[in-house]
Design an enzyme around this catalytic site. Structure first.
Site, PDB file in Angstrom:
ATOM      1  N   HIS A   1      -5.924   1.948  -4.358  1.00 43.49           N
ATOM      2  CA  HIS A   1      -4.937   1.496  -3.372  1.00 43.49           C
ATOM      3  C   HIS A   1      -4.466   0.087  -3.716  1.00 43.49           C
ATOM      4  O   HIS A   1      -5.084  -0.621  -4.517  1.00 43.49           O
ATOM      5  CB  HIS A   1      -5.542   1.512  -1.966  1.00 43.49           C
ATOM      6  CG  HIS A   1      -6.709   0.580  -1.797  1.00 43.49           C
ATOM      7  ND1 HIS A   1      -6.779  -0.383  -0.816  1.00 43.49           N
ATOM      8  CD2 HIS A   1      -7.877   0.463  -2.488  1.00 43.49           C
ATOM      9  CE1 HIS A   1      -7.913  -1.033  -0.909  1.00 43.49           C
ATOM     10  NE2 HIS A   1      -8.614  -0.540  -1.913  1.00 43.49           N
TER      11      HIS A   1
ATOM     12  N   CYS B   1       0.816  -1.225   0.000  1.00 45.41           N
ATOM     13  CA  CYS B   1       0.000   0.000   0.000  1.00 45.41           C
ATOM     14  C   CYS B   1       0.851   1.278   0.000  1.00 45.41           C
ATOM     15  O   CYS B   1       0.666   2.176  -0.819  1.00 45.41           O
ATOM     16  CB  CYS B   1      -0.984  -0.009   1.165  1.00 45.41           C
ATOM     17  SG  CYS B   1      -0.241   0.085   2.808  1.00 45.41           S
TER      18      CYS B   1
ATOM     19  N   HIS C   1      -2.910   1.470   6.818  1.00 43.70           N
ATOM     20  CA  HIS C   1      -3.131   1.340   5.379  1.00 43.70           C
ATOM     21  C   HIS C   1      -3.236   2.744   4.799  1.00 43.70           C
ATOM     22  O   HIS C   1      -3.578   3.708   5.500  1.00 43.70           O
ATOM     23  CB  HIS C   1      -4.412   0.547   5.117  1.00 43.70           C
ATOM     24  CG  HIS C   1      -4.621   0.183   3.681  1.00 43.70           C
ATOM     25  ND1 HIS C   1      -3.700  -0.549   2.957  1.00 43.70           N
ATOM     26  CD2 HIS C   1      -5.658   0.456   2.816  1.00 43.70           C
ATOM     27  CE1 HIS C   1      -4.161  -0.721   1.736  1.00 43.70           C
ATOM     28  NE2 HIS C   1      -5.339  -0.122   1.626  1.00 43.70           N
TER      29      HIS C   1
END
Length: 467
Positions: A436, A377, A424
């Site tokens: 993402h 990520c 994240h």
């Protein structure tokens, strides 16, 4: 006749002396003469340990019987004492004779009361003793039931199997009563082990990262040990566990679970020669679909370690999002983006960032990957922004501090959107959606909705790094 009476009196006198002194000797003239010796005493020994000095063995045994009877009554049925008692005669002056109270206390201290009990064994090692087999069964069942009940409370889950990962058993042994523990203590031993859980009291300015560095503990380990607290909002005085609880037994559960999951919509990029190059336009908004998923979830001590998809059923098809990408050239002038400080704000436009990020849709998620063929990520966001001369920290946690904060209502394309538990990060593209590198079921670069149940619950804020 007179001589016989005199001889009798002499013999009686000698006998009296013998009785009183315990000693006679014969003189040179053949006449028995009485002598004096000290009265013997006895050292009392219980299991080869001295407990006192007594005048007679009978008295010592009587006190021993009183002590053992009292102990057996206090411990109840099944208890017994298997001790050896002996006496050693001594003829020494200035030896203190033990009082009854002193002797009783000394005997009680050395006596070991034993009983039949049940050894609880984990992988061949005895970890504790309980009084009977019923308690042993209850201990193991209560440890399992704590995890079984958690599954049963979830209406969408059905327990399929529960068992101990380790080899467990119990058998009867004769042990000192002092080693036998009650049910609650046995459960505590099996669940927590013998290692004490160390704690740290949070001070002003502490973060979980700083605590991990200070104590040389991997951040992931510290986060796992404190999964029950909000580690992102620590306050002075809070207690942070520095070590993980190490259970001696591992309860494995398998449950069939029904879940409704989103199907991310696909995004189609269409080139448009009527739109200025570098600009994008949403022709059609996308919409996530939904599917029913039946999973077989395996947990160890309540923590998920594996999930298998048993069945999937689409209940709503996703609608594709269509974005127009401009190709019309207005000017040949080349604009070179300014390279700011590593954590500063860049001059690129949000639409440019989004358009560049879209090129990587479908690329696989790989932990630690930084592109261009695979990403995690923060590796993805770092790669995208680096293309525009903006250098972000490598981790999702580190990217929380770049740029300036922005409220959810004021989000604009190109903003970083941030999540926790686990950490994240993604890039906002507009319409409540973000692109993402997902480590979830799809494990790829994809587009998700901020309003989905998973991400709305974990959302913690956004940062703007573009001017």
């Amino acid at each position: 006749m007179r001589s016989f009476k005199i001889a009798s009196l002499v013999l009686l006198s000698i006998w009296t002396v013998v009785c009183l002194t315990g000693f006679i000797r014969v003189g040179q003239d053949g006449v028995a003469v009485a002598g004096y010796v000290s009265t013997p005493l006895f050292v009392m020994m219980v299991d080869d340990q001295e407990v006192g000095v007594v005048k007679s063995a009978a008295k010592g045994l009587a006190i021993y019987d009183e002590v053992t009877e009292k102990l057996l009554q206090s411990y109840g049925d099944g208890a017994f004492i298997d001790a050896s008692v002996r006496f050693k005669e001594i003829r020494t002056e200035n030896v203190k004779i033990s009082s009854e109270n002193e002797l009783a206390q000394a005997i009680e201290q050395v006596i070991v009361v034993k009983s039949n009990a049940y050894a609880m064994v984990v992988d061949g090692k005895t970890v504790c003793y309980v009084k009977d087999s019923n308690v042993a069964e209850e201990v193991f069942e209560e440890i399992k039931n704590a995890y079984v009940e958690a599954i049963q409370q979830n209406k969408d889950s059905q327990l399929q199997e529960v068992f101990f990962k380790e080899d467990i058993s119990y058998h009867e042994e004769m042990v000192p009563v002092s080693q036998i523990v009650d049910k609650d203590k046995a459960i505590q031993i099996l669940k927590q082990g013998s290692e004490e859980i160390k704690e740290y009291e949070v001070k002003e300015g502490d973060t979980l990262w700083s605590i991990a560095r200070e104590h040389g503990i991997p951040f992931s380990v510290l986060e796992q040990a404190n999964a029950d607290i909000d580690v992102d909002n620590l306050h002075p005085g809070d207690k942070v566990k520095l070590t993980l609880e190490r259970q001696l037994v591992t309860v494995v559960t398998k449950e069939r679970q029904k879940a409704v999951e989103e199907i991310p919509f696909e995004t189609e990029i269409r080139l448009d020669n009527t739109l200025e190059k570098g600009k994008t336009k949403v022709l059609k908004e996308g919409e996530n679909g939904q599917k029913e998923v039946y999973l077989l979830i395996t947990k160890e001590n309540g923590k998920e370690i594996k999930r298998e998809v048993l069945e999937e059923k689409v209940i709503k098809e996703p609608a594709k999002k269509v974005i127009l990408k401009g190709t019309k050239v207005i000017s040949k002038k080349v604009i070179t983006p300014t390279v700011p400080a590593s954590s500063g704000r860049g001059s690129a436009r949000g639409g440019d960032v989004v358009a560049f990020a879209m090129q990587f849709l479908g690329r696989p998620y790989v932990y630690g990957a930084e592109g261009p063929n695979a990403f995690d990520c923060s590796g993805f966001t770092q790669y995208v922004y680096k293309h525009f001369g903006i250098y972000l920290p490598r981790t999702a946690y580190g990217q929380r501090s770049v740029g300036v904060p922005v409220s959810k209502d004021d989000l604009a394309p190109g903003d970083l959107v941030l999540f926790s538990r686990p950490d994240h990060v993604g890039i906002y593209i507009g319409g409540g959606q973000f692109i993402h590198a997902s480590s979830g079921a799809y494990k790829a670069i994809c587009i998700s909705s901020l309003n989905s149940s998973s991400y709305s619950r974990r959302y913690i804020g956004a940062r703007r790094v573009l001017n």
